[in-house]
Design a protein around this motif. Structure first.
Motif, PDB file in Angstrom:
ATOM      1  N   ARG A  29       0.831  -1.204   0.000  1.00 35.22           N
ATOM      2  CA  ARG A  29       0.000   0.000   0.000  1.00 35.22           C
ATOM      3  C   ARG A  29       0.865   1.255   0.000  1.00 35.22           C
ATOM      4  O   ARG A  29       0.413   2.320  -0.423  1.00 35.22           O
ATOM      5  CB  ARG A  29      -0.933   0.027   1.219  1.00 35.22           C
ATOM      6  N   ALA A  30       2.088   1.165   0.499  1.00 37.97           N
ATOM      7  CA  ALA A  30       3.017   2.295   0.504  1.00 37.97           C
ATOM      8  C   ALA A  30       3.858   2.237  -0.770  1.00 37.97           C
ATOM      9  O   ALA A  30       5.049   1.917  -0.746  1.00 37.97           O
ATOM     10  CB  ALA A  30       3.896   2.253   1.747  1.00 37.97           C
ATOM     11  N   ASP A  31       3.242   2.535  -1.905  1.00 41.29           N
ATOM     12  CA  ASP A  31       3.887   2.423  -3.218  1.00 41.29           C
ATOM     13  C   ASP A  31       4.384   3.810  -3.619  1.00 41.29           C
ATOM     14  O   ASP A  31       3.724   4.539  -4.349  1.00 41.29           O
ATOM     15  CB  ASP A  31       2.890   1.873  -4.233  1.00 41.29           C
ATOM     16  N   ARG A  32       5.572   4.179  -3.114  1.00 37.54           N
ATOM     17  CA  ARG A  32       6.065   5.545  -3.283  1.00 37.54           C
ATOM     18  C   ARG A  32       7.377   5.563  -4.064  1.00 37.54           C
ATOM     19  O   ARG A  32       8.098   4.575  -4.109  1.00 37.54           O
ATOM     20  CB  ARG A  32       6.229   6.209  -1.911  1.00 37.54           C
ATOM     21  N   ARG A  33       7.673   6.748  -4.625  1.00 38.98           N
ATOM     22  CA  ARG A  33       8.828   6.879  -5.516  1.00 38.98           C
ATOM     23  C   ARG A  33       9.695   8.058  -5.075  1.00 38.98           C
ATOM     24  O   ARG A  33       9.465   9.192  -5.487  1.00 38.98           O
ATOM     25  CB  ARG A  33       8.369   7.063  -6.961  1.00 38.98           C
ATOM     26  N   GLY A  55      19.721  21.208   1.704  1.00 44.32           N
ATOM     27  CA  GLY A  55      20.139  22.173   0.701  1.00 44.32           C
ATOM     28  C   GLY A  55      19.219  22.246  -0.503  1.00 44.32           C
ATOM     29  O   GLY A  55      19.160  23.287  -1.178  1.00 44.32           O
ATOM     30  N   HIS A  56      18.499  21.162  -0.773  1.00 46.58           N
ATOM     31  CA  HIS A  56      17.602  21.128  -1.929  1.00 46.58           C
ATOM     32  C   HIS A  56      16.129  21.154  -1.526  1.00 46.58           C
ATOM     33  O   HIS A  56      15.247  20.992  -2.382  1.00 46.58           O
ATOM     34  CB  HIS A  56      17.888  19.883  -2.772  1.00 46.58           C
ATOM     35  N   GLY A  57      15.858  21.342  -0.253  1.00 49.11           N
ATOM     36  CA  GLY A  57      14.473  21.423   0.198  1.00 49.11           C
ATOM     37  C   GLY A  57      13.681  20.156  -0.005  1.00 49.11           C
ATOM     38  O   GLY A  57      12.476  20.201  -0.281  1.00 49.11           O
ATOM     39  N   LEU A  58      14.339  18.998   0.142  1.00 53.08           N
ATOM     40  CA  LEU A  58      13.687  17.712  -0.113  1.00 53.08           C
ATOM     41  C   LEU A  58      13.200  17.082   1.185  1.00 53.08           C
ATOM     42  O   LEU A  58      13.893  17.139   2.205  1.00 53.08           O
ATOM     43  CB  LEU A  58      14.665  16.750  -0.791  1.00 53.08           C
ATOM     44  N   PRO A  59      12.028  16.476   1.155  1.00 47.90           N
ATOM     45  CA  PRO A  59      11.575  15.726   2.334  1.00 47.90           C
ATOM     46  C   PRO A  59      12.460  14.510   2.572  1.00 47.90           C
ATOM     47  O   PRO A  59      13.110  14.002   1.639  1.00 47.90           O
ATOM     48  CB  PRO A  59      10.141  15.315   1.984  1.00 47.90           C
ATOM     49  N   VAL A  60      12.473  14.040   3.818  1.00 45.95           N
ATOM     50  CA  VAL A  60      13.356  12.950   4.226  1.00 45.95           C
ATOM     51  C   VAL A  60      12.545  11.844   4.891  1.00 45.95           C
ATOM     52  O   VAL A  60      11.752  12.114   5.799  1.00 45.95           O
ATOM     53  CB  VAL A  60      14.438  13.453   5.200  1.00 45.95           C
ATOM     54  N   ALA A  61      12.727  10.624   4.436  1.00 45.19           N
ATOM     55  CA  ALA A  61      12.192   9.442   5.116  1.00 45.19           C
ATOM     56  C   ALA A  61      13.377   8.592   5.571  1.00 45.19           C
ATOM     57  O   ALA A  61      14.394   8.507   4.879  1.00 45.19           O
ATOM     58  CB  ALA A  61      11.292   8.625   4.192  1.00 45.19           C
ATOM     59  N   VAL A  62      13.238   7.970   6.733  1.00 47.54           N
ATOM     60  CA  VAL A  62      14.307   7.163   7.304  1.00 47.54           C
ATOM     61  C   VAL A  62      13.842   5.718   7.401  1.00 47.54           C
ATOM     62  O   VAL A  62      12.768   5.444   7.938  1.00 47.54           O
ATOM     63  CB  VAL A  62      14.723   7.678   8.697  1.00 47.54           C
ATOM     64  N   ARG A  63      14.661   4.807   6.881  1.00 44.37           N
ATOM     65  CA  ARG A  63      14.288   3.389   6.878  1.00 44.37           C
ATOM     66  C   ARG A  63      15.349   2.561   7.586  1.00 44.37           C
ATOM     67  O   ARG A  63      16.535   2.678   7.301  1.00 44.37           O
ATOM     68  CB  ARG A  63      14.150   2.878   5.439  1.00 44.37           C
ATOM     69  N   GLY A  64      14.888   1.748   8.543  1.00 40.16           N
ATOM     70  CA  GLY A  64      15.753   0.751   9.156  1.00 40.16           C
ATOM     71  C   GLY A  64      15.443  -0.599   8.553  1.00 40.16           C
ATOM     72  O   GLY A  64      15.969  -0.983   7.512  1.00 40.16           O
ATOM     73  N   GLY A  65      14.520  -1.347   9.196  1.00 36.03           N
ATOM     74  CA  GLY A  65      14.102  -2.639   8.660  1.00 36.03           C
ATOM     75  C   GLY A  65      13.027  -2.545   7.602  1.00 36.03           C
ATOM     76  O   GLY A  65      12.755  -3.505   6.894  1.00 36.03           O
ATOM     77  N   THR A  74       9.577   5.194   3.394  1.00 35.38           N
ATOM     78  CA  THR A  74       9.738   5.685   2.029  1.00 35.38           C
ATOM     79  C   THR A  74       8.862   6.921   1.860  1.00 35.38           C
ATOM     80  O   THR A  74       8.067   7.268   2.740  1.00 35.38           O
ATOM     81  CB  THR A  74       9.371   4.600   1.008  1.00 35.38           C
ATOM     82  N   CYS A  75       9.041   7.624   0.736  1.00 33.76           N
ATOM     83  CA  CYS A  75       8.265   8.834   0.484  1.00 33.76           C
ATOM     84  C   CYS A  75       8.270   9.132  -1.012  1.00 33.76           C
ATOM     85  O   CYS A  75       9.126   8.630  -1.752  1.00 33.76           O
ATOM     86  CB  CYS A  75       8.828  10.026   1.267  1.00 33.76           C
ATOM     87  N   ASP A  76       7.343   9.942  -1.449  1.00 37.67           N
ATOM     88  CA  ASP A  76       7.322  10.424  -2.829  1.00 37.67           C
ATOM     89  C   ASP A  76       8.178  11.684  -2.942  1.00 37.67           C
ATOM     90  O   ASP A  76       8.120  12.572  -2.075  1.00 37.67           O
ATOM     91  CB  ASP A  76       5.890  10.744  -3.273  1.00 37.67           C
ATOM     92  N   ASP A  77       8.975  11.752  -4.013  1.00 39.18           N
ATOM     93  CA  ASP A  77       9.695  12.980  -4.392  1.00 39.18           C
ATOM     94  C   ASP A  77      10.630  13.495  -3.311  1.00 39.18           C
ATOM     95  O   ASP A  77      10.851  14.707  -3.187  1.00 39.18           O
ATOM     96  CB  ASP A  77       8.688  14.079  -4.764  1.00 39.18           C
ATOM     97  N   GLY A  78      11.170  12.590  -2.509  1.00 41.27           N
ATOM     98  CA  GLY A  78      12.083  12.991  -1.455  1.00 41.27           C
ATOM     99  C   GLY A  78      13.283  12.061  -1.399  1.00 41.27           C
ATOM    100  O   GLY A  78      13.597  11.331  -2.350  1.00 41.27           O
TER     101      GLY A  78
END
Length: 459
Positions: A29-33, A55-65, A74-78
């Protein structure tokens, strides 16, 4: 992008070999790019990626497992900061401590600590990563003896939103240390965890299988048994459509049934007496596979489903003070009327969790005696109302009796549900810590607690 100053890991962008596989998490369901996946090898890599994102104003997602049910890894456009390759672990068997990196799964962590007869409370799924589970509080079968996973953390090494690499423990940045034990990934990217370990020399455990007609009696027996059981005893109970696992009798394959999985970490010679009410009471199981097991074998009794990156998942956890007959009947009723892809998981809490062995933490629902996980898993249409509606209606029906949602099993990102996971005074303190360490809400792909200056609906 082929290079990034100061970065020594691997960078993946759309179209690159391996990108499509790397962007997926354990919920289709989390089908992000994302525009960039940065596979980090150390804290310096994390610092470099954060500098690029800022520096580029990009969103950040952090993934461990990558196992979070809401797909926050994950996230779109980040930018995805992928810590999955950071798997170093150092164990001091004399001091009974471990220093572990966030890419480890619990299966990997347990295998390393069990070489020395040691363990820390962790989840009942060996494929879950250590990082998110710990930051959300963390519960497991050893918790009734030794508290939450986060109660057993001695320090966090992390990279903050402004690119500092620091340590938070009881003496240094104590407010941040408090917040990281239950407040999730809101405050930085943890690159190393310090854990306090405990002796664990195997366990007497195993599944007790009951046909659907015995489910009400089996659950009441389990509830009543736990009320008087020692802290060395724990239990998980499942209401599901049974897959063809080795411990399920063939005539119950793909049929509704209830499975109790008790565990006893005390002296093995006492196991028969302690577990007798579950094994030989009025609700007699049709299959009894309780035996003495290595701890690592026990942690894999209930395997993950195959092809998890293609499976759609909606799992929500609620924390309950107790299991009344009314609550059990409500859960059983939802299970009986829902389709075969809906299941209910009940897990024992209490014991040392209530005693808060590490003192105050951001996980504050210490009085909960049980957690209940309401789960839908399916293939096909990601937004299938046939599967989503039973799961959502089941947790909504619990709102009058729940202490709040369990932040590690919170697929509903609306701010009011995140607030419901914490008492008001705890939420206010977390917002103040957020204001100090992440005032711009860079780390917002999580069960997000906005800084004081932000509006709750500004995501």
């Amino acid at each position: 992008m082929e290079t990034l100053p100061g970065f020594g890991g691997r960078l993946l962008t759309p179209g690159a070999p391996g990108y499509d596989r790397a962007r997926r998490v354990r919920n289709a369901r989390a089908d992000r790019r994302p525009v960039l996946i940065a596979r980090c090898t150390d804290a310096d890599d994390v610092i470099a990626v954060l500098a690029h994102a800022r520096g580029h104003g990009l969103p950040v997602a952090v993934r461990g497992g990558g196992a979070n049910v809401a797909g926050w890894g994950t996230c779109d456009d980040g930018v995805v900061i992928d810590l999955g390759g950071m798997k170093r672990i150092d164990i001091d068997p004399v001091a009974r401590t471990a220093v572990a990196e966030p890419g480890l799964t619990w299966g990997e962590f347990d295998a390393a600590t069990q070489e020395h007869g040691l363990a820390v409370p962790g989840p009942r799924n060996a494929d879950v990563g250590i990082a998110g589970h710990t930051l959300g509080g963390g519960v497991g079968d050893l918790s009734r003896q030794h508290g939450l996973t986060s109660d057993n953390v001695t320090f966090f090494d992390l990279v903050t939103a402004d690119g500092r690499h620091l340590r938070a423990d009881a003496d240094t940045h104590p407010d941040l240390f408090w917040a990281l034990r239950g407040g999730g990934g809101n405050f930085g990217v943890v690159t190393r965890f310090g854990f306090r370990l405990h002796p664990v020399d195997g366990v007497v455990a195993g599944p007790l299988v009951h046909p659907a007609g015995q489910a009400p009696a089996a659950l009441r027996t389990a509830r009543d048994w736990l009320a008087g059981a020692p802290d060395e005893a724990s239990l998980i109970a499942l209401l599901w459509t049974a897959p063809p696992l080795p411990f399920v009798p063939e005539h119950l394959h793909f049929e509704r049934c209830a499975v109790l999985v008790p565990s006893w970490f005390g002296p093995p010679e006492q196991a028969d007496e302690v577990l007798a009410p579950l094994r030989h009471g009025t609700a007699r199981p049709v299959a009894d596979r309780v035996t003495r097991l290595p701890y690592t074998t026990y942690q894999r009794l209930l395997p993950s489903p195959p092809d998890v990156t293609r499976q759609h998942v909606y799992n929500r956890g609620e924390l309950l003070t107790d299991l009344t007959d009314t609550t059990l009947d409500l859960l059983l009723g939802h299970w009986k009327t829902a389709g075969p892809n809906f299941s209910v998981v009940l897990g024992a809490l209490g014991g040392a969790i209530r005693r808060a062995p590490a003192g105050p933490t951001a996980f504050t629902h210490r009085d909960a005696g049980w957690f209940v996980e309401l789960c839908a898993q399916w293939y096909g249409n990601a937004d299938s109302s046939e599967h989503l509606t039973p799961a959502r209606s089941a947790w909504q029906a619990l709102q009058e009796v729940t202490e709040g949602p369990y932040v590690n099993l919170l697929p509903d990102p609306e701010p009011h549900w995140v607030r419901a996971a914490y008492p008001d005074v705890t939420y206010a303190r977390l917002a103040r810590v957020k204001d100090t360490w992440d005032p711009d809400n860079l780390f917002r792909f999580n069960a997000n607690i906005p800084p004081l200056a932000a509006k709750e609906n500004d995501r």
